[in-house]
Design a protein around this motif. Structure first.
Motif, PDB file in Angstrom:
ATOM      1  N   SER A 157     -18.940 -11.708  -2.148  1.00 44.61           N
ATOM      2  CA  SER A 157     -19.193 -11.172  -3.480  1.00 44.61           C
ATOM      3  C   SER A 157     -19.253  -9.650  -3.427  1.00 44.61           C
ATOM      4  CB  SER A 157     -20.510 -11.725  -4.025  1.00 44.61           C
ATOM      5  OG  SER A 157     -21.586 -11.270  -3.229  1.00 44.61           O
ATOM      6  N   LYS A 158     -19.276  -9.049  -4.630  1.00 43.12           N
ATOM      7  CA  LYS A 158     -19.344  -7.589  -4.688  1.00 43.12           C
ATOM      8  C   LYS A 158     -20.645  -7.075  -4.088  1.00 43.12           C
ATOM      9  CE  LYS A 158     -18.960  -3.670  -7.846  1.00 43.12           C
ATOM     10  NZ  LYS A 158     -20.088  -2.956  -7.257  1.00 43.12           N
ATOM     11  N   SER A 159     -21.742  -7.792  -4.318  1.00 39.38           N
ATOM     12  CA  SER A 159     -23.028  -7.362  -3.775  1.00 39.38           C
ATOM     13  C   SER A 159     -23.014  -7.402  -2.249  1.00 39.38           C
ATOM     14  CB  SER A 159     -24.158  -8.237  -4.314  1.00 39.38           C
ATOM     15  OG  SER A 159     -23.960  -9.593  -3.940  1.00 39.38           O
ATOM     16  N   LYS A 219     -20.334  -6.958  -0.393  1.00 38.94           N
ATOM     17  CA  LYS A 219     -19.518  -5.832   0.039  1.00 38.94           C
ATOM     18  C   LYS A 219     -20.315  -4.524  -0.016  1.00 38.94           C
ATOM     19  CE  LYS A 219     -15.116  -7.947  -1.312  1.00 38.94           C
ATOM     20  NZ  LYS A 219     -13.913  -7.854  -2.180  1.00 38.94           N
ATOM     21  N   ASP A 220     -21.093  -4.361  -1.087  1.00 39.13           N
ATOM     22  CA  ASP A 220     -21.933  -3.164  -1.191  1.00 39.13           C
ATOM     23  C   ASP A 220     -22.957  -3.119  -0.067  1.00 39.13           C
ATOM     24  OD1 ASP A 220     -20.587  -2.417  -3.436  1.00 39.13           O
ATOM     25  OD2 ASP A 220     -22.053  -3.256  -4.844  1.00 39.13           O
TER      26      ASP A 220
END
Length: 484
Positions: A316-318, A320-321
């Motif tokens: 998910s984007k979270s 990746k962050d």
């Protein structure tokens, strides 16, 4: 007319790692420990203590150099570079149970009554009306750390009117000031040195020596400060022995009565040597203070976080962050560990070069054996920049068999002696200091005579140079060195 054009040029720019290293090098041991503590608090990927295996560190050290670019993609991160095969998380290897007998590593801070509070508490022993009490408190608040009130009564009167709304006269302030000058320590509240010494003498039990000292301070202070002893002998019609005894009484007084008390609440600063030089079997042995070589490693907890990201199928984007944040912290930890290793190496190499350059001094302790040495001499020898050597020398101390010394004191310019040899200015200053110590204090040597003596010893230097060296040694002119 404005024109636009392209221009190519080469320029040097310090990387963030180099800037970090330069800042670390100039820190002495105590400041370095504070910087280390700060980094450990700010970067959770950095941990202190010996790691259980070096495998992770080896893999980490072989990772790609950090690219200072904000557009990092999580997919581009090679997670394997940050992983090891050790499955045991770091938190299982730690214990937080400390016994009550463990040493408290925190530095205690001094506490106590301030100098102003000490003086105010003594005012309660005097009978003062409301106005006198306000004036007294204001006067006590005007006492500086040395114990003086360095202001005129007129200025104090104006300040009382503007700030305290107290309208009074100089006579009233003078009356209250005489009360303040009765406070302890003796001499407090004086407006100048003459008044300070006079107040202290009036507190002493009257004796012939005390009375003579009082007269000298009150009636011939200028002649006393300029050491015009013949004028004092004539003025008071006394013998040299009587004058000597009176001066001895004056020398026992405290010119800064507030200094001893005001400094009690300050934190005492201790000098921690960054290096130690010992003589072992006739040879010099250099060691770096162990507090400059902490054991650091990258957190396994962050290792596990990256491993979890690698094993995750849906990113998910979270996530990746999160991995971008983890990589940033891991890179910062690597930079810091590398910078500390380079710092240790730079400090040791620089001090080792200085030690061997001044080998004769470190073996004997004789300052006359110090060779002329400038920053460039050491920089050329270790193939480093002069600014790097300066950072090491300016703020570091070395523990030698002859005491703890500031490293920059070993550096000095050179001068030619009468045989054309280069000698250190430190050597000349040491000889000058020795000559002045052994002079006849009744007839101290002038700068001209000192220059002649140094010339006879093989150091042809001018009178102005002698005066400069004497001032650097904090030695007074001949007239002020005179004694009876």
């Amino acid at each position: 007319m404005l024109k636009q054009y392209l221009q190519f040029k080469l320029s040097q720019k310090l990387s963030p790692q180099q800037i970090q290293l330069m800042k670390l090098i100039q820190l002495p041991t105590q400041a370095f420990e504070q910087r280390l503590k700060q980094e450990l608090e700010e970067n959770p990927a950095l941990e202190s203590g010996k790691d259980k295996t070096d495998e992770f560190d080896d893999n980490f050290d072989n990772s790609d150099d950090y690219n200072d670019n904000d557009s990092i993609n999580a997919e581009d991160i090679n997670v394997d570079e940050y992983l090891s095969d050790d499955e045991i998380p770091d938190y299982r290897m730690q214990a937080n149970n400390y016994s009550a007998d463990d040493d408290d590593k925190n530095v205690p801070y001094a506490s106590g009554t301030s100098f102003t509070q000490h003086l105010k508490s003594q005012l309660n022993t005097f009978r003062l009306d409301e106005e006198e009490e306000q004036i007294a408190i204001f006067l006590v608040g005007s006492v500086d750390e040395s114990g003086y009130i360095r202001r005129s009564l007129e200025d104090i009167m104006d300040d009382l009117a503007f700030t305290q709304n107290v309208y009074t006269t100089e006579d009233k302030i003078g009356k209250v000031l005489s009360i303040v000058q009765q406070l302890d320590p003796a001499g407090v509240g004086a407006r100048d040195l003459q008044e300070c010494l006079s107040i202290q003498l009036r507190r002493k039990t009257p004796t012939p020596n005390i009375e003579l000292a009082q007269n000298i301070i009150d009636k011939a202070f200028e002649q006393f400060t300029k050491k015009h002893y013949k004028k004092l002998l004539q003025k008071f019609d006394i013998t040299e022995e009587q004058l000597k005894d009176a001066i001895h009484e004056i020398e026992r007084l405290n010119p800064k009565p507030g200094g001893s008390f005001a400094g009690n609440t300050r934190i005492v600063e201790h000098v921690v040597p960054d290096f130690t030089i010992k003589i072992v079997d006739g040879e010099l042995e250099l060691t770096l203070n162990g507090r400059n070589a902490p054991e650091l490693h990258v957190s396994r907890e962050y290792n596990n976080m990256l491993k979890g990201y690698k094993e995750s199928k849906d990113k998910s984007k979270s996530q990746k962050d999160a991995v971008l944040f983890i990589k940033q912290k891991l890179d910062a930890a690597k930079w810091f560990i590398d910078a500390i290793r380079q710092r240790q190496q730079t400090l040791f190499i620089t001090m080792s070069a200085i030690m061997h350059y001044q080998k004769e001094y470190f073996l004997t302790g004789d300052e006359r054996k110090l060779k002329p040495m400038i920053l460039k001499d050491i920089a050329d020898e270790i193939d480093m920049d002069v600014s790097t050597v300066s950072r090491v020398a300016n703020s570091k101390y070395v523990d030698t068999p002859y005491g703890t010394k500031l490293i920059k004191e070993f550096f000095s310019e050179s001068m030619k002696n009468d045989q054309g040899e280069d000698v250190s200015t430190r050597e000349i200053k040491k000889i000058l200091e020795t000559v002045i110590e052994n002079e006849d204090k009744k007839k101290p040597l002038t700068d001209e005579k000192l220059a002649t003596i140094l010339k006879e010893k093989g150091y042809p230097i001018a009178r102005r140079t002698v005066a400069k060296y004497r001032e650097q040694l904090d030695i007074s002119v001949a007239r002020l060195r005179k004694q009876i």
